[in-house]
Design a protein around this motif. Sequence first.
Motif, short mmCIF file in Angstrom:
data_model
loop_
_atom_site.label_atom_id
_atom_site.label_comp_id
_atom_site.label_asym_id
_atom_site.label_seq_id
_atom_site.Cartn_x
_atom_site.Cartn_y
_atom_site.Cartn_z
N GLU A 16 0.88 -0.81 0.56
CA GLU A 16 -0.16 0.59 -0.13
C GLU A 16 1.15 1.20 -0.20
N GLN A 17 2.25 0.99 0.46
CA GLN A 17 3.24 2.53 0.97
C GLN A 17 3.29 2.69 -0.92
N ILE A 18 3.63 1.50 -1.51
CA ILE A 18 4.70 1.42 -2.69
C ILE A 18 3.45 2.05 -3.61
N GLN A 19 2.92 1.76 -3.35
CA GLN A 19 1.61 2.52 -4.04
C GLN A 19 1.23 3.77 -4.49
N GLU A 20 1.27 4.23 -3.28
CA GLU A 20 1.42 5.82 -2.73
C GLU A 20 2.11 6.49 -4.01
N TYR A 21 3.48 5.95 -4.42
CA TYR A 21 4.41 6.12 -5.19
C TYR A 21 4.58 5.63 -7.21
N VAL A 22 4.15 4.18 -7.16
CA VAL A 22 3.92 3.58 -8.08
C VAL A 22 2.66 2.86 -8.18
N GLU A 23 2.20 3.22 -9.50
CA GLU A 23 0.43 2.11 -9.38
C GLU A 23 0.16 1.61 -10.49
N GLY A 24 0.47 0.24 -10.66
CA GLY A 24 0.15 -0.30 -11.92
C GLY A 24 1.28 -0.55 -12.96
N GLU A 25 2.73 0.20 -12.55
CA GLU A 25 3.85 0.25 -12.88
C GLU A 25 4.54 -0.84 -12.84
N VAL A 26 5.80 -1.48 -13.98
CA VAL A 26 6.80 -2.39 -13.50
C VAL A 26 8.11 -1.58 -12.66
N ILE A 27 8.96 -2.21 -12.01
CA ILE A 27 9.31 -1.03 -11.66
C ILE A 27 10.35 -2.19 -10.47
N TYR A 28 12.23 -2.11 -10.72
CA TYR A 28 13.22 -3.06 -10.74
C TYR A 28 13.78 -2.17 -9.03
N ILE A 29 13.59 -3.23 -8.44
CA ILE A 29 14.16 -3.00 -6.92
C ILE A 29 15.48 -3.85 -7.26
N PRO A 30 17.00 -2.68 -7.20
CA PRO A 30 18.02 -3.75 -7.36
C PRO A 30 18.23 -4.32 -5.88
#
Length: 90
Positions: A16-30
């Motif tokens: 839920e916290q991540i969805q505040e910044y990015v929603e419905g996108e693919v992100i890379y976590i190094p």
Amino acid sequence: MSCRKSIHALPAELLEQIQEYVEGEVIYIPKKKSSKKCWGENTDTRGILAARNAQICQDFQSGMSVKQLSDKYFLVEKSIQRILRKRKIE
């Protein structure tokens, strides 16, 4: 790089916290820096290149020219010179 669904990998609160910044996108976590491996750590490439470079130095000391070494090892002359210079420093 593998792909996992975030709903299976992250706690609901964090998602839920991540969805505040990015929603419905693919992100890379190094990876963490402590988990990263150095180049050639997973294969024997590092050792193969070290042996090749040692042989280049040995051939040079035996009288082969940079041009001959370039032809023998399929490297440009600048690469041969770099290898010889690096080995001389070590």
